[in-house]
Every structure is written in structure tokens, then in C-alpha cells.
Design an enzyme around this catalytic site. Structure first.
Site, short mmCIF file in Angstrom:
data_model
loop_
_atom_site.label_atom_id
_atom_site.label_comp_id
_atom_site.label_asym_id
_atom_site.label_seq_id
_atom_site.Cartn_x
_atom_site.Cartn_y
_atom_site.Cartn_z
N ASP A 289 0.85 -1.18 0.00
CA ASP A 289 0.00 0.00 0.00
C ASP A 289 0.89 1.24 0.00
OD1 ASP A 289 0.67 -1.12 2.56
OD2 ASP A 289 -0.80 0.14 3.54
N GLU B 153 12.51 1.54 7.37
CA GLU B 153 11.43 0.71 6.84
C GLU B 153 11.68 0.33 5.38
OE1 GLU B 153 6.56 1.00 6.29
OE2 GLU B 153 7.78 2.80 6.25
#
Length: 505
Positions: free
Chosen positions: A286, A470
């Protein structure tokens, strides 16, 4: 540690942030906190009805201060570890210390947080809860570091969620309960069996069956005139494959502001758009050009019309593990049923997702009836799950080296859209899947290149920032990764895990 179902889990009603009604909408729409996820992670100090009654009394007062009201009536989530700094420590020491920083203990229900019976690791940053597919890659590092107790705890937590809720949700938040994430539970259980022995596999059969039944719900009711239901899709030749979905079609509470604005500015039906955005979140990607119908236009997300190659490879592995367990139980009927399911899914993946001309795997648009020729690292899943032929694997490897291998590792897609699961970004989980998949077929030279470049990127950024991120910009390692609807997060569970696993591979 024994396998659990409902161990120490009181039967309490869950708190849903939407139950705050007008207050919830007002806080999110006025954006009194920069990140929409911040408020939905707050914990009410008193029951929701009490807070709402107080809000009704004071909301029209000219001196009413909404942020003060929230900070008075809610416990705000704390930062990851505000006092923790790497302080120029060696990277491996930093990662080892981060296991403690990212560890959470079992707690009673707290606001939208769904309680879990055992300790677990959170990803880090704004992600203050366990995440489903993140956890598999985190476990890879925990295994290397010798924290098998935590691996088992996390697997038992997921088993508990599967039994209690009927599936493994995106994460242990009430606003995540309507969807799952890429189904890596079967791989987690096999990872634990590497350490504990194969006898432990049968302990998780009930949870594995819950997982499978969730993804296959409605498969026996599909018809040519009603060819899709929840996560199952009937294809023209009678094959059944899966798609990503979400059982809700409203704006996501954790992305309220951005997605409300998107829906208002879009010409699409709002419920349809929100369903597709939510389904993209179930994919873990996403957001990405994989799900966009038109160029880089976020509002054209059409996830539910797509049969993804990665999802179906993972479900094939789940079916293979179930077959193994049914065989151990001498359940002839279940064995025969699962053998048939495996054969049909394998054939369907090859038929609908392999492109002989391109020499690559792609997603399939079942509404339009054609492959989506969008090159992405989802193509490594058939190699990771060992369903590609040797020739197919070689052609995928050739294209990966020619087009995906960059200065800092493997890029996620070949297009720049501003979405975080596109170029120029590279992600830890996809590096492990590519490495392991290519290793299965003997492409040692390519895996060494990709591994060394990815490790170098992690080390370079850590040296410069003291953080494990991340995601990373792998096309230009001197530029920080960007894209997405929130800032790049540090911590970071799956990056730590994959870094350790690749370092020792």
C-alpha cells in the site's frame, strides 16, 4: 511453551474508534495530530459513551479546545522509544538492543489494541502493534539471533487470533479486523519446526485450517454469473484463484484525512474506492502501480479486480502444508481433496500469471480478462514457493539482473509513481524472497550481488543516521527513500530480521 487457543484472553467487547461518531470525525478531519493513525491508537480514559456525553455538553462552547479535550479524555500513544539512541554503536549491537525496544508484553485490551496472550515484536515508528506479514521477516532475524522463544510466542499469538477471530488480521487493532495480510502463517510454522522439530506442526493445524477457510470462503458458491465473492474468484476455465479484499468499504480510520479527501475529489463511488484502497492494504503493498488502473493516479486503485501472483503462491504453500499434516493423520479424504486443490491452483497460476513471451510472472486482471504487464518483484514468489520450472526461473532471473538490480539492491517495480511500493524504493521482505527464491534454483552469482548491495545500503544509512529504516532508495543510495502517505519509519522489525538473515546466509 504450549500451543494456545484462548489462553488468558478474556471475552471482552472490542473498542472501535468509529464508535466515537462525530468526535472521531471531527478530530480526524481537523487534523489536530499530523498522523491520522495517532488518534486511533489513543486509549479512552472512560467508556466511549461517557466521553461522547461530555463532548456534547462542551462542543459548542466558544472557548472549546478540541485538542485539549482529547488529551484530557484519552491516553496518547507514546513514541517508540524516545530515550533510545544508537550512539554510534556497532550495527549488530544496535539490532540486538532493538529487540528489547520493539518488544511488547501481553496486556489487557487498551483502546483499539486487541490483546495478545504472549510477548511480540512491533515493526517500529508509528506501527505500535504486531503486523501479520511483517512478523515472518522479523522472525527470520529472531531465529538467527537465537530468540526462538519470541518466535514461538508470536506464532502462538497469531494462532490465538485465528481461532478467536476466524482469521489472522492485518494487525492487532480493531480497525484492522476486516482484513488480513499476505498469508505467511504456514511459513512461520515451518520456521518454528526447523527449531522444534516437525512434531510441532500438528499443534497448529486448527489455526492453519482457520486461515485456509478464511481465504477460501464462498469458493463453493461461485458461478459464471457471480464469479467473485470476498477473496475467491472463478476464472473462465473453472479455476478458482484468490484476490485481496476487505470486508468493509468505508474510509480507513488510520488514514482518514488523506483518503476522505481522495474520495471527495474522485469521480468514483466512494464505497468502491475505499474497498479497493483497503484491499491494497491487505496486500501489504500500500500503495503500488500494481493496483493502479491509470498511470500514477491513486484514485484509480482497482485491487479487487486483480488476481495477484504472490497471494496465490502463498496459498499454494498453505495447501501443501495442510496436505502434509493430513497425510500425517492418515486422513485419506482430506489428502485427496488437498491434492486436487494443489494441482488446480498450480495449473491456474502457470496459466494465468506466467507470460511466455516476456519470460516473467504477472498479476491477472480477471474483470478485463488479461494479464497486467506491470513488472514487479511479486514475480519472485513462484521461485520462493518453488513452483516455477527451471527454465521459467532462469528467465525471471535474467530479467531481474537486467532491469531490477540497482546500485543499492533490487527495486520493487520499474516505474516511479510516488507510491512507496514502486521505484526507486527497495524493501527488506522482497529482498529475502528474491534471495531465497533465486537460491532454490542455483543462481548464486545473482543472489550474492543482490545480497551484498542490500546489506551495503542498510549499513550506509545506519552509519549516516544511526537507524534501520522501513524502506530504502536503492536506485540512488545517497537519497533517502520516500513516497507513500507517511514518513519513512525507523526501527525496523523486518529490516532488522532480513539484514541478520542475509548476513548469515
Amino acid at each position: 511453551m504450549p500451543y494456545v487457543l484462548l489462553h488468558h484472553m478474556p471475552n471482552e467487547p472490542f473498542f472501535f474508534i468509529e464508535s466515537l461518531g462525530e468526535l472521531y470525525k471531527e478530530v480526524q478531519s481537523r487534523k489536530i495530530f499530523p498522523d491520522a493513525k495517532f488518534f486511533v491508537d489513543c486509549t479512552p480514559r472512560t467508556p466511549a459513551e461517557t466521553i461522547l456525553a461530555e463532548y456534547e455538553k462542551v462542543k459548542n462552547d466558544p472557548n472549546f479546545d478540541l485538542k485539549l479535550f482529547v488529551t484530557t479524555h484519552f491516553i496518547l500513544p507514546s513514541d517508540l522509544a524516545p530515550a533510545y539512541l544508537s550512539a554510534n554503536k556497532p550495527l549488530l549491537q544496535h539490532i540486538e538492543e532493538l529487540w528489547t525496544v520493539l518488544r511488547r508484553s501481553p496486556t489487557a485490551q487498551s483502546g483499539t489494541l486487541v490483546p495478545l496472550p504472549y510477548p511480540y515484536i512491533v515493526p517500529g515508528g508509528r506501527f505500535r502493534e504486531i503486523f501479520y506479514w511483517d512478523s515472518y521477516f522479523t522472525m527470520l532475524g529472531l531465529q538467527v539471533a537465537g530468540h526462538i522463544d519470541l518466535v514461538e510466542s508470536m506464532i502462538n499469538n497469531f494462532a490465538s487470533l485465528a481461532i478467536r477471530i476466524g482469521h489472522i488480521p492485518n494487525g492487532n487493532r480493531t480497525y484492522f479486523l476486516s482484513r488480513s495480510q499476505p498469508p505467511f502463517f504456514s511459513y512461520m510454522v515451518e520456521l518454528l519446526a526447523e527449531e522444534k522439530g516437525e512434531d510441532i506442526l500438528l499443534h497448529y493445524l486448527p489455526a492453519l485450517e482457520k486461515e485456509y477457510n478464511f481465504w477460501m470462503d464462498g469458493a463453493d458458491q461461485l458461478t459464471t454469473s457471480n464469479n467473485a465473492y470476498r477473496r475467491v474468484v472463478l476464472l473462465p476455465d473453472g479455476s478458482i484463484l484468490n484476490r485481496y479484499w476487505d470486508d468493509r468499504d468505508t474510509v480507513r480510520p488510520e488514514a482518514y484525512t488523506e483518503e476522505t479527501r481522495l474520495a471527495q475529489n474522485s469521480k468514483r463511488n466512494e464505497a468502491e474506492l475505499h474497498r479497493n484502497l483497503r484491499a491494497a492494504c491487505e496486500s501489504g503493498w500500500d500503495y503500488s502501480s500494481r493496483w493502479l488502473r491509470s498511470g500514477n493516479l491513486w484514485e484509480t486503485t482497482e485491487t479487487i479486480d486483480i488476481v495477484p501472483v504472490d497471494l496465490n503462491c502463498l496459498l499454494l504453500h498453505l495447501e501443501e502444508l495442510l496436505l502434509t499434516l493430513y497425510d500425517l493423520q492418515n486422513d485419506a479424504a482430506a489428502v485427496q481433496q488437498m491434492q486436487s486443490a494443489i494441482h488446480k491452483r498450480f495449473s491456474a497460476i502457470q496459466r494465468y500469471c506466467w507470460n511466455e513471451k516476456e519470460g516473467f510472472y504477472f498479476d491477472y486482471h480477471f474483470r478485463d480478462g488479461h494479464q497486467l504487464l506491470k513488472h514487479s518483484l511479486a514475480a519472485v514468489y513462484p521461485l520462493f514457493c518453488k513452483l516455477a520450472t527451471a527454465e521459467q526461473a532462469e528467465r525471471v532471473a535474467t530479467l531481474l539482473e537486467k532491469q531490477f538490480l540497482c546500485e543499492g539492491g533490487l527495486v520493487t517495480t520499474l516505474v516511479k509513481t510516488g507510491q512507496q511500493w514502486d521505484a526507486p524504493n527497495g524493501w527488506a521482505p522482497l529482498h529475502w524472497l528474491a534471495y531465497a527464491g533465486l537460491q532454490h534454483y542455483g543462481f548464486t552469482e545473482l543472489t550474492t550481488k543482490a545480497k551484498e548491495r542490500w546489506l551495503m545500503t542498510c549499513e550506509k544509512v545506519y552509519t549516516e543516521t544511526g537507524k534501520m529504516m522501513e524502506k530504502y532508495n536503492v536506485m540512488d543510495v545517497d537519497i533517502k527513500a520516500g513516497g507513500g502517505k507517511y514518513p519513512n519509519q525507523d526501527g525496523f522489525g523486518w529490516t532488522n530480521g532480513v539484514y541478520l538473515k542475509l548476513l548469515h546466509a
